[in-house]
Design an enzyme around this catalytic site. Structure first.
Site, PDB file in Angstrom:
ATOM      1  N   PRO A 156       1.091  -1.569   0.511  1.00  0.00           N
ATOM      2  CA  PRO A 156      -0.061   0.145  -0.009  1.00  0.00           C
ATOM      3  C   PRO A 156       0.352   1.061  -0.010  1.00  0.00           C
ATOM      4  O   PRO A 156       1.715   1.127   0.862  1.00  0.00           O
ATOM      5  CB  PRO A 156      -1.007  -0.178   1.670  1.00  0.00           C
ATOM      6  CG  PRO A 156      -0.390  -1.801   1.530  1.00  0.00           C
ATOM      7  CD  PRO A 156       0.669  -2.520   1.147  1.00  0.00           C
ATOM      8  N   CYS A 157       0.696   2.382  -0.444  1.00  0.00           N
ATOM      9  CA  CYS A 157       1.467   3.463  -0.150  1.00  0.00           C
ATOM     10  C   CYS A 157       0.480   4.549  -1.313  1.00  0.00           C
ATOM     11  O   CYS A 157       0.577   5.387  -2.076  1.00  0.00           O
ATOM     12  CB  CYS A 157       2.275   3.506  -1.868  1.00  0.00           C
ATOM     13  SG  CYS A 157       1.887   2.571  -3.463  1.00  0.00           S
ATOM     14  N   GLN A 158      -0.767   4.640  -0.229  1.00  0.00           N
ATOM     15  CA  GLN A 158      -2.117   5.711  -0.663  1.00  0.00           C
ATOM     16  C   GLN A 158      -0.996   7.141  -1.048  1.00  0.00           C
ATOM     17  O   GLN A 158      -1.823   7.830  -2.027  1.00  0.00           O
ATOM     18  CB  GLN A 158      -3.050   5.343  -0.361  1.00  0.00           C
ATOM     19  CG  GLN A 158      -3.315   4.630  -0.010  1.00  0.00           C
ATOM     20  CD  GLN A 158      -3.247   3.559   0.586  1.00  0.00           C
ATOM     21  OE1 GLN A 158      -2.652   3.617   1.022  1.00  0.00           O
ATOM     22  NE2 GLN A 158      -3.987   2.380   0.956  1.00  0.00           N
ATOM     23  N   PHE A 192       1.322   8.375  -1.819  1.00  0.00           N
ATOM     24  CA  PHE A 192       2.285   8.275  -2.618  1.00  0.00           C
ATOM     25  C   PHE A 192       1.365   8.135  -4.160  1.00  0.00           C
ATOM     26  O   PHE A 192       2.256   8.948  -5.869  1.00  0.00           O
ATOM     27  CB  PHE A 192       3.143   7.145  -3.148  1.00  0.00           C
ATOM     28  CG  PHE A 192       3.645   7.335  -2.184  1.00  0.00           C
ATOM     29  CD1 PHE A 192       5.323   8.399  -1.971  1.00  0.00           C
ATOM     30  CD2 PHE A 192       4.339   6.175  -1.987  1.00  0.00           C
ATOM     31  CE1 PHE A 192       5.904   8.683  -0.646  1.00  0.00           C
ATOM     32  CE2 PHE A 192       5.296   6.235   0.021  1.00  0.00           C
ATOM     33  CZ  PHE A 192       6.020   7.313   0.319  1.00  0.00           C
ATOM     34  N   ASN A 199       3.433  -1.103  -7.697  1.00  0.00           N
ATOM     35  CA  ASN A 199       3.055   0.259  -7.287  1.00  0.00           C
ATOM     36  C   ASN A 199       2.582   1.132  -8.275  1.00  0.00           C
ATOM     37  O   ASN A 199       2.639   1.039  -9.166  1.00  0.00           O
ATOM     38  CB  ASN A 199       4.125   0.542  -6.740  1.00  0.00           C
ATOM     39  CG  ASN A 199       3.677   0.719  -4.821  1.00  0.00           C
ATOM     40  OD1 ASN A 199       3.355   2.299  -4.916  1.00  0.00           O
ATOM     41  ND2 ASN A 199       3.761  -0.081  -4.104  1.00  0.00           N
TER      42      ASN A 199
END
Length: 154
Positions: A102-104, A106, A147
């Site tokens: 998860p990388c919300q 960014f 990603n």
């Protein structure tokens, strides 16, 4: 036909959700040996859909990658020994580790974060480091890291 043409290909799925990426790999002939997913409902969906063909996943799983694998010094070694015992896959012979941490914070759209917290402080924005740690310890032949583009610019 080469003897290795029918050799099973084994993979680990990190941040698996309910298993869409795994399903594609399974349809292509790959075999999951370990799954990680924080969301208990998504993990249960993943497992229910695989109980008949991959029953070992009920014991070869982790919910929280950080506390169960990264911060527990013996956990990765235990996992590697378990994969070897269950599937005969030795260190450095695992075929693939896949994951989309998860990388919300960014993401270019749908930031899904509070602007009162800077994105560098969001715990989910550092999970890519946990995936990199697991990859470095399991030493697969390949890894697939899915990603968002914004991660490269940070």
């Amino acid at each position: 036909m080469n003897k290795n043409d029918h050799k099973p290909r084994y993979f680990v799925d990190l941040f698996a959700g309910c298993g869409g990426l795994s399903l594609g790999l399974e349809e292509a002939g790959w075999t999951p040996v370990f799954v990680n997913e924080l969301n208990k409902d998504a993990m249960e969906t993943y497992l229910l859909n695989r109980d008949a063909h991959y029953p070992w996943l009920r014991k070869f799983k982790a919910y929280d990658i950080k506390t169960e694998l990264v911060q527990n010094e013996s956990a990765i070694a235990d996992l590697a020994r378990g994969i070897r015992r269950e599937h005969g896959v030795k260190a450095g012979e695992l075929d693939l580790v896949v994951g989309g941490p998860p990388c919300q914070g960014f993401s270019g759209i749908g930031h899904r974060r509070s602007y009162s917290v800077h994105k560098k402080q969001l715990p989910s924005n550092h999970l890519y480091q946990d995936m990199a740690y697991v990859v470095s310890r399991l030493r697969p032949k390949m890894f697939l890291f899915e990603n968002v583009r914004g991660l490269l610019n940070s």
